[in-house]
Design an enzyme around this catalytic site. Structure first.
Site, PDB file in Angstrom:
ATOM      1  N   TYR A  22     -19.137  22.752  66.199  1.00 23.13           N
ATOM      2  CA  TYR A  22     -19.850  21.533  65.818  1.00 23.13           C
ATOM      3  C   TYR A  22     -19.045  20.324  66.297  1.00 23.13           C
ATOM      4  O   TYR A  22     -17.875  20.181  65.985  1.00 23.13           O
ATOM      5  CB  TYR A  22     -20.017  21.513  64.298  1.00 23.13           C
ATOM      6  CG  TYR A  22     -20.972  20.485  63.728  1.00 23.13           C
ATOM      7  CD1 TYR A  22     -21.416  19.381  64.456  1.00 23.13           C
ATOM      8  CD2 TYR A  22     -21.441  20.612  62.425  1.00 23.13           C
ATOM      9  CE1 TYR A  22     -22.285  18.455  63.913  1.00 23.13           C
ATOM     10  CE2 TYR A  22     -22.323  19.692  61.866  1.00 23.13           C
ATOM     11  CZ  TYR A  22     -22.736  18.608  62.615  1.00 23.13           C
ATOM     12  OH  TYR A  22     -23.597  17.693  62.059  1.00 23.13           O
ATOM     13  N   CYS A  23     -19.686  19.452  67.088  1.00 28.17           N
ATOM     14  CA  CYS A  23     -19.076  18.211  67.561  1.00 28.17           C
ATOM     15  C   CYS A  23     -17.770  18.513  68.309  1.00 28.17           C
ATOM     16  O   CYS A  23     -17.756  19.325  69.231  1.00 28.17           O
ATOM     17  CB  CYS A  23     -18.873  17.253  66.387  1.00 28.17           C
ATOM     18  SG  CYS A  23     -18.371  15.575  66.854  1.00 28.17           S
ATOM     19  N   ILE A  24     -16.661  17.915  67.906  1.00 28.77           N
ATOM     20  CA  ILE A  24     -15.393  18.144  68.607  1.00 28.77           C
ATOM     21  C   ILE A  24     -14.929  19.592  68.432  1.00 28.77           C
ATOM     22  O   ILE A  24     -14.208  20.130  69.281  1.00 28.77           O
ATOM     23  CB  ILE A  24     -14.320  17.145  68.112  1.00 28.77           C
ATOM     24  CG1 ILE A  24     -13.094  17.185  69.012  1.00 28.77           C
ATOM     25  CG2 ILE A  24     -13.954  17.401  66.674  1.00 28.77           C
ATOM     26  CD1 ILE A  24     -12.076  16.113  68.676  1.00 28.77           C
TER      27      ILE A  24
END
Length: 662
Positions: A396-398
């Protein structure tokens, strides 16, 4: 003549002590007439407060220069005016005291590292120089502004004469109060501001012979400036705030300044605007409550295995790597919108990597540490706990950026333990990474590095929160400024905004490498990024991948996610576009029946081509993803109990790391 009230002016009750971090409000006043009623013609009891006509000859304006006297006001009205005066004075003293305390608390701290930390000055200078070199364009822009104002004045004049109907209600959330369109004065104020703001932003955007990134920086900060000067952000020009002031005899402003003082105290001398009633939530009690066990803990993460919700589960478990910028419980806020609970109910064995909130001892942790001590160790422990040889992952994301690099590292090492991966709002190609690119030039990075050095080698959680808030200033700064301070309202009990404020720190080495290697040099998508002793190549990844992007995402823009999906050129990629933004686009349970999503099995050269061939579906994308995930998760097996695996349970979910505050 009305008599003066026999009772002394109302005494202001002592202010209750504030709890750190929670705005407090004034105690409710006893019921009484409101100041707003005194301005209505019917509320002025002239017959009772003036002598009969025979008692005094009529006065002409020349003989009586002050036809209205405070003595002509009834006792009740006088008390209201006195109350208003006391409340205004109290509000002013509260604000002044808070500012003075803040100044004292900041007195022994070093001055700001730079008067222009984002390097806006050179960008604006380049834009202004370009405009000055084209006097014809500047003259045309000035003429355009003059014409817009002439049209506005003409419309206002006709409306004042009764020839024009009131303006249509504004769709801009800042001007949703009916007075902005119904009251001619406020309508003119609103439209004058919008004309000027639109003109300023358009003028900067019209520049053509300036470096694109320099132009974007000027555009971004011009919009920040015009947003800040909206009339809705000032008490004297906000009709809703003025109405609240009148209706409460000034108590709304007292509460607002108490909120302001509490936020200054919570920020230790810096204004830290409350976005939610943080005292209403406790991690592990009414957020992050999905049942499970911490089955592994080391210096970098806790591994949580969640309880089964079905009699059988898929053989291949699912391991989720959330971003270390935020805490994992965005996926487990409440039972109704918990992605973790929903996945368990679909028959998946769910594990989550709960990252430590790093302190100074982790300052030198970098991508190599998060790969080896994070990704690889978590994979090893999940397989040890389940007794399997393969697992699926989510980034998720980074956390997805790291997972993508890890997949390329695994491909280079012929490591096939991960059989399929899903990416939520994750970027790997940062060429079109949105407005966050504006915060990654070397001038700004030097400021960030100094800030982390001053904090002992970590980036304070509030620093990243301020950056994210600036990307959506009207929604995440000014709306709360108006509501909390001008209107005197208490922040709502909103779980998502509670989570949003529960920020984490970041190690200096990891964060600087992320900003320079990803945002600054885009090395991961170019095949030049080094991690774990290898230069990794995303094109070497061949396992099935599922990418989720959100249409209004301002942190991982949909075009950036699309470019990232295409960077895995030899993988079997499925991409879904969801409605809404970075959070609501991901956390959208099917039961909510909100938004929509688009599906296209092809992955053409551009997002525009993909969208042209995509089919829209109502509601959440979760079911589509679950079908894909079931197909990649092997057969059904007996449900797994976290307490019965080889790894001994340490403590119940959500564990201890997620409770550490920055």
């Amino acid at each position: 003549m009305a008599k003066s009230p026999s009772a002394p002016p109302p005494q202001v009750a002592p202010r209750a002590p504030r709890k750190s971090g929670r705005p407090t409000s004034a105690k409710p006043a006893r019921p009484r007439a409101k100041l707003a009623e005194t301005i209505e013609p019917a509320s002025a009891p002239v017959a009772e407060t003036t002598p009969p006509e025979s008692a005094s000859p009529p006065h002409s304006p020349e003989s009586d220069p002050t036809p209205f006297s405070f003595a002509d006001v009834g006792a009740e009205q006088r008390q209201m005016i006195e109350t208003l005066s006391l409340n205004l004075a109290r509000a002013a003293m509260t604000a002044q005291t808070a500012i003075a305390e803040a100044a004292l608390s900041q007195a022994d701290r070093p001055a700001a590292l730079s008067p222009d930390p984002f390097n806006v000055g050179p960008a604006m200078n380049s834009v202004m120089t370009s405009l000055a070199s084209r006097p014809d364009r500047l003259f045309a822009a000035q003429a355009d502004l003059f014409n817009r104002y002439m049209d506005l004045w003409a419309t206002t004049t006709r409306r004042a004469a009764g020839d024009d109907a009131p303006s249509a209600p504004s769709k801009d959330k800042r001007f949703k109060d009916p007075a902005w369109s119904e009251n001619p004065m406020f309508d003119m104020m609103r439209q004058s501001y919008l004309v000027t703001a639109d003109w300023m932003n358009g003028l900067v955007s019209s520049v053509e012979d300036v470096d694109p990134l320099t132009k974007r920086r000027a555009e971004f900060f011009t919009k920040l400036l015009t947003d800040a000067f909206s009339p809705s952000n000032f008490l004297a020009s906000n009709p809703a705030a003025l109405k609240a002031l009148a209706e409460t005899n000034g108590e709304s402003l007292v509460r607002g300044m108490q909120n302001f003082a509490a936020d200054m105290e919570r920020g230790a001398g810096k204004l830290k605007i409350s976005q939610a009633d943080y005292g209403q939530f406790v991690v592990g009690e009414n957020v992050a409550t999905a049942p499970g066990q911490v089955v592994w803990r080391d210096e970098l993460f806790e591994l949580i295995q969640y309880d089964a919700a079905t009699d059988k589960q898929r053989a291949i478990p699912l391991l989720i790597f959330p971003p270390w910028i935020n805490k994992f419980y965005i996926m487990d806020l409440q039972p109704a919108n918990s992605l973790i609970r929903w996945l368990s109910a679909q028959g998946f064995t769910v594990f989550v990597c709960s990252w430590v909130n790093p302190d100074r001892d982790k300052a030198e942790f970098g991508f190599d540490d998060y790969l080896d001590k994070g990704i690889y160790r978590a994979v090893e422990k999940v397989l040890e706990q389940t007794g399997g040889k393969h697992l699926n992952t989510v980034g998720y994301c980074i956390g997805g950026t790291l997972m993508g690099a890890a997949l390329a590292h695994m491909a280079a090492k012929k490591d096939d333990r991960v059989t399929a991966t899903t990416f939520f709002a994750a970027q790997h190609d940062f060429a079109e990474a949105g407005d966050l690119l504006l915060f990654t030039d070397e001038h700004w990075l030097a400021q960030v590095e100094e800030q982390m050095d001053a904090a002992g080698g970590v980036l304070p959680g509030a620093a990243m929160a301020e950056t994210f808030n600036a990307l959506r200033a009207n929604d995440l700064i000014w709306s709360f400024f108006v509501s909390n301070y001008l209107m005197g309202k208490s922040p709502a009990a909103f779980d998502l905004l509670f989570w949003n404020a529960d920020q984490t720190r970041m190690p200096k080495r990891l964060h600087m490498d992320y900003l320079r290697s990803m945002y600054g040099q885009n090395r991961l998508s170019q095949g030049t990024f080094e991690i774990g002793g290898l230069t990794v190549d995303l094109s070497k990844v061949t396992i099935p991948l599922y990418f989720q992007a959100s249409r209004e995402d301002h942190i991982a823009p949909m075009n950036s996610v699309y470019r990232s999906a295409r960077a895995f050129s030899n993988a079997d990629v499925t991409l879904t576009l969801a409605g809404s933004g970075h959070i609501a686009g991901v956390i959208n349970p099917p039961s909510a029946n909100k938004y929509q999503h688009w599906i296209n099995p092809a992955l053409p050269a551009t997002l525009a081509e993909w969208q042209a061939g995509a089919q829209e579906h109502p509601g959440s994308w979760w079911n589509h993803w679950a079908d894909w995930l079931h197909d990649k998760s092997s057969e059904w097996v007996a449900a797994r109990d976290p307490k019965s695996g080889p790894l001994s349970p340490i403590e119940p979910a959500p564990g201890s790391y997620v409770k550490v505050k920055s």
